[in-house]
Design an enzyme around this catalytic site. Sequence first.
Site, short mmCIF file in Angstrom:
data_model
loop_
_atom_site.label_atom_id
_atom_site.label_comp_id
_atom_site.label_asym_id
_atom_site.label_seq_id
_atom_site.Cartn_x
_atom_site.Cartn_y
_atom_site.Cartn_z
N ARG A 93 -39.41 97.33 31.22
CA ARG A 93 -39.20 96.00 30.63
C ARG A 93 -40.09 94.94 31.25
O ARG A 93 -40.65 94.10 30.56
CB ARG A 93 -37.73 95.58 30.79
CG ARG A 93 -36.88 95.85 29.57
CD ARG A 93 -35.47 95.31 29.75
NE ARG A 93 -34.79 95.21 28.48
CZ ARG A 93 -34.30 96.24 27.80
NH1 ARG A 93 -34.44 97.46 28.24
NH2 ARG A 93 -33.69 96.05 26.65
N HIS A 144 -43.32 102.13 30.06
CA HIS A 144 -42.25 101.58 29.24
C HIS A 144 -41.46 100.43 29.87
O HIS A 144 -40.67 99.78 29.19
CB HIS A 144 -41.25 102.69 28.88
CG HIS A 144 -40.41 103.13 30.05
ND1 HIS A 144 -39.26 102.49 30.42
CD2 HIS A 144 -40.57 104.13 30.94
CE1 HIS A 144 -38.75 103.09 31.49
NE2 HIS A 144 -39.53 104.09 31.83
N ASP A 159 -29.73 103.92 37.46
CA ASP A 159 -29.84 102.46 37.41
C ASP A 159 -29.99 101.86 36.03
O ASP A 159 -30.49 100.75 35.88
CB ASP A 159 -31.05 102.05 38.25
CG ASP A 159 -32.31 102.76 37.81
OD1 ASP A 159 -32.36 103.24 36.66
OD2 ASP A 159 -33.27 102.83 38.60
N GLU A 186 -33.06 97.15 36.54
CA GLU A 186 -32.59 98.34 37.27
C GLU A 186 -32.19 98.06 38.72
O GLU A 186 -31.23 98.64 39.22
CB GLU A 186 -33.66 99.44 37.22
CG GLU A 186 -33.87 100.07 35.85
CD GLU A 186 -34.78 99.28 34.94
OE1 GLU A 186 -35.36 98.26 35.41
OE2 GLU A 186 -34.93 99.65 33.76
N HIS A 243 -43.35 105.91 24.47
CA HIS A 243 -41.92 105.58 24.45
C HIS A 243 -41.56 104.95 23.10
O HIS A 243 -42.41 104.27 22.49
CB HIS A 243 -41.66 104.60 25.60
CG HIS A 243 -40.22 104.33 25.89
ND1 HIS A 243 -39.45 103.53 25.08
CD2 HIS A 243 -39.41 104.73 26.90
CE1 HIS A 243 -38.22 103.46 25.58
NE2 HIS A 243 -38.17 104.18 26.69
N GLU A 277 -27.92 109.77 42.48
CA GLU A 277 -29.17 109.04 42.74
C GLU A 277 -28.84 107.62 43.26
O GLU A 277 -29.27 106.60 42.70
CB GLU A 277 -30.10 108.98 41.53
CG GLU A 277 -31.54 108.66 41.89
CD GLU A 277 -32.48 108.58 40.69
OE1 GLU A 277 -32.57 107.50 40.06
OE2 GLU A 277 -33.12 109.59 40.39
C1 UD1 Z 1 -34.00 102.18 29.32
C2 UD1 Z 1 -33.42 101.71 30.65
C3 UD1 Z 1 -34.44 101.94 31.77
C4 UD1 Z 1 -34.96 103.38 31.76
C5 UD1 Z 1 -35.47 103.75 30.38
C6 UD1 Z 1 -35.88 105.19 30.34
C7 UD1 Z 1 -31.91 99.75 30.66
C8 UD1 Z 1 -31.78 98.28 30.53
N1 UD1 Z 1 -33.14 100.25 30.58
O1 UD1 Z 1 -35.09 101.32 29.02
O2 UD1 Z 1 -33.83 101.68 33.01
O3 UD1 Z 1 -36.00 103.51 32.68
O4 UD1 Z 1 -34.42 103.53 29.42
O5 UD1 Z 1 -36.69 105.47 29.24
O6 UD1 Z 1 -30.91 100.43 30.82
N2 UD1 Z 1 -35.66 103.53 21.20
C9 UD1 Z 1 -35.57 104.36 20.11
N3 UD1 Z 1 -35.16 105.65 20.28
C10 UD1 Z 1 -34.83 106.17 21.51
C11 UD1 Z 1 -34.94 105.32 22.63
C12 UD1 Z 1 -35.34 104.00 22.46
O7 UD1 Z 1 -35.85 103.96 19.00
O8 UD1 Z 1 -34.49 107.35 21.60
C13 UD1 Z 1 -36.10 102.12 21.03
C14 UD1 Z 1 -35.00 101.24 20.39
O9 UD1 Z 1 -35.60 100.31 19.55
C15 UD1 Z 1 -34.42 100.54 21.61
C16 UD1 Z 1 -35.65 100.36 22.47
O10 UD1 Z 1 -36.41 101.54 22.30
O11 UD1 Z 1 -33.79 99.31 21.27
C17 UD1 Z 1 -35.40 100.09 23.94
O12 UD1 Z 1 -34.44 101.00 24.49
P1 UD1 Z 1 -33.57 100.52 25.78
O13 UD1 Z 1 -32.68 101.65 26.19
O14 UD1 Z 1 -32.94 99.21 25.52
O15 UD1 Z 1 -34.66 100.23 26.87
P2 UD1 Z 1 -35.72 101.19 27.58
O16 UD1 Z 1 -36.96 100.42 27.76
O17 UD1 Z 1 -35.76 102.50 26.89
N1 UDP Z 2 -40.50 112.66 30.05
C1 UDP Z 2 -40.33 113.53 28.95
N2 UDP Z 2 -41.11 113.34 27.85
C2 UDP Z 2 -42.03 112.35 27.77
C3 UDP Z 2 -42.19 111.46 28.87
C4 UDP Z 2 -41.39 111.63 29.99
O1 UDP Z 2 -39.52 114.45 29.01
O2 UDP Z 2 -42.71 112.25 26.73
C5 UDP Z 2 -39.63 112.85 31.23
C6 UDP Z 2 -40.28 112.79 32.60
O3 UDP Z 2 -40.72 114.08 33.01
C7 UDP Z 2 -39.15 112.28 33.48
C8 UDP Z 2 -38.38 111.38 32.55
O4 UDP Z 2 -38.73 111.76 31.21
O5 UDP Z 2 -38.28 113.32 33.89
C9 UDP Z 2 -38.74 109.94 32.79
O6 UDP Z 2 -38.17 109.14 31.81
P1 UDP Z 2 -38.59 107.64 31.57
O7 UDP Z 2 -40.01 107.45 31.95
O8 UDP Z 2 -38.16 107.32 30.18
O9 UDP Z 2 -37.61 106.86 32.53
P2 UDP Z 2 -37.65 106.46 34.08
O10 UDP Z 2 -37.90 107.68 34.88
O11 UDP Z 2 -38.71 105.44 34.24
O12 UDP Z 2 -36.30 105.85 34.31
#
Ligand code: UD1
Ligand code: UDP
Length: 370
Positions: A210, A208, A95, A131, A241, A117
Site C-alpha cells: 500500500r 504490491h 500482519d 501492517e 498482484h 509469525e
Molecule cells: C493485503 C494485506 C497486505 C498483504 C497483501 C498480500 C491488508 C491491509 N493488506 O494487501 O498486508 O501483504 O494482502 O498480498 O491487510 N484483489 C482481487 N483479487 C484477489 C486479491 C485482491 O481482485 O484475490 C484486488 C481487490 O480489488 C482488492 C484489492 O486487490 O480490493 C486490494 O486487496 P487488499 O487485501 O485490500 O490489499 P492488498 O494490497 O492485497
Molecule cells: N507468490 C505466489 N504467486 C505469485 C507471487 C507471489 O504464490 O504470483 C507467493 C510468494 O512466494 C510468497 C507469497 O506469495 O509466499 C507472498 O505474497 P504477497 O507478496 O502477496 O504478500 P506479502 O508476503 O508481501 O505479505
Amino acid sequence: MKIMTVFGTRPEAIKMAPLVKKLTEDPEIQSVLCVTAQHREMLDQVLSLFELHPDYDLNIMKPNQTISMITANVLTGMEPVLQKEKPDMVLVHGDTSTTFVTALAAFYQQIPVGHVEAGLRTFDKYSPFPEEMNRVMTGHIADLHFAPTGRNRDNLLRESIADENIVITGNTVIDALLWVTEKPYEFEDETLSAIDFDNKRVIAVTCHRRENLGENMVHIFSAIRDIAAEFDDVEIVYPVHMNPRVRETASEILGGMQNVHLIEPLQYQPFSNLMAKSYFIVTDSGGVQEEAPSLGKPVLVVRRETERPEAIEAGTVRLAGVERDTIYSMMRELLTDEQVYRKMAHAENPYGDGQACRRIVEALKKRFGS
Ligand code: UD1
Ligand code: UDP
C-alpha cells in the site's frame, strides 16, 4: 482441544496451509478453518493447491476495498462464527487486517489467540502500512506467540510480553516451500514455458505494498523499464498482484516491452519454481524475503525498511529503497559485477528447518492438552 485457524490473504494462506494440514491430521485436535476471503482469487489458488476446504468463508472481498471496509466486515463477520464454534484458541497469522481484526473479534468473545509469525517489527508506525500496527496490536491481544526467530522473540520481550508465552518455531513459510518444491515441476503457463531460462537472465518481480502505490511504484517500475531496455539478455517476469491500482501503473510503465512479461498471479508451485530459476528477484513482498535466502537467490527489496533483518544478515537480501536511480544502479550492479552477484547468491536459511508447524502443534498441546 478445538483450534480455529483464520486467514484471508494469499501469504497468510501459504504460511498457514501446512499448519492446518498438521492440525487436521492430529487425532487430539478438532481443527476448524475459517477464511475471511479478504482476497478471493489469490486465496482460492492456495486453498486449491493445498486441498484445504474451509468450514466458514466470509467472502468479504470488494474491488478497491479500503482498510476500514475490511475491518468492519471481518469484525462483524467473525462474531457469529466465534460464538457458534467457541474454540479453545483462534490462530491468526502475521500482519494483515484479517489478522488484527480477527484477533480483536476473538478478544471480544474472550477467546484466547495464538499469533503465528509474531514479533516482526520495523518500529515505523506507517511503514509497512498498516501492517506494522497490525502486528503490534495483534501481539498485545495474543496469549501465545509463535516467533520465527530469536530476534522476533526479543522484540516481544521488549514490549513486556511474558517469555513463557513465546515459542521460537522458525517460519512456517519454509514448511510450505519444502512441501511445494518436493516434487519436480514443469511450467504449464505458456509465457513461462516459452522463456529460455538457460540463455537468458530472468528477473522475477513482485510489487504490491500500500505505501508503494502511486509515486514509489512509478519509480520502481521505471527503474525496471530502464534495465529491460538496456540488457537484451534479460527477461523480466512480473506476475501482477490483482489490486487494480497496481495493475494500472504496471501496464502504463512496463506494458508493451518485448522482454517484460506482465502475467497473472501465479499459483505457489510455479511461482516458487520461477524464483528458483531466476537470476535474481526484485520485490516488496515479505514472504519472498524469507523464501529467497533458502533458494540462494539474490533479492533487491524495493522498500525503505524491512522487518526481516535476518535475510539481510544472511547476505542474500539488500534494501534497494524506492528511488528510481538507486534501484536501477543496484539492479545493474547485479547484472554486471559477478563478484557482487556471487556474494549474494548463496543458500542460507535464517528462517528455519521446515519444522515450524510441528513445534506450533506441540506448543498447543502443551498448553491445552490433557
Ligand atoms: C493485503 C494485506 C497486505 C498483504 C497483501 C498480500 C491488508 C491491509 N493488506 O494487501 O498486508 O501483504 O494482502 O498480498 O491487510 N484483489 C482481487 N483479487 C484477489 C486479491 C485482491 O481482485 O484475490 C484486488 C481487490 O480489488 C482488492 C484489492 O486487490 O480490493 C486490494 O486487496 P487488499 O487485501 O485490500 O490489499 P492488498 O494490497 O492485497
Ligand atoms: N507468490 C505466489 N504467486 C505469485 C507471487 C507471489 O504464490 O504470483 C507467493 C510468494 O512466494 C510468497 C507469497 O506469495 O509466499 C507472498 O505474497 P504477497 O507478496 O502477496 O504478500 P506479502 O508476503 O508481501 O505479505
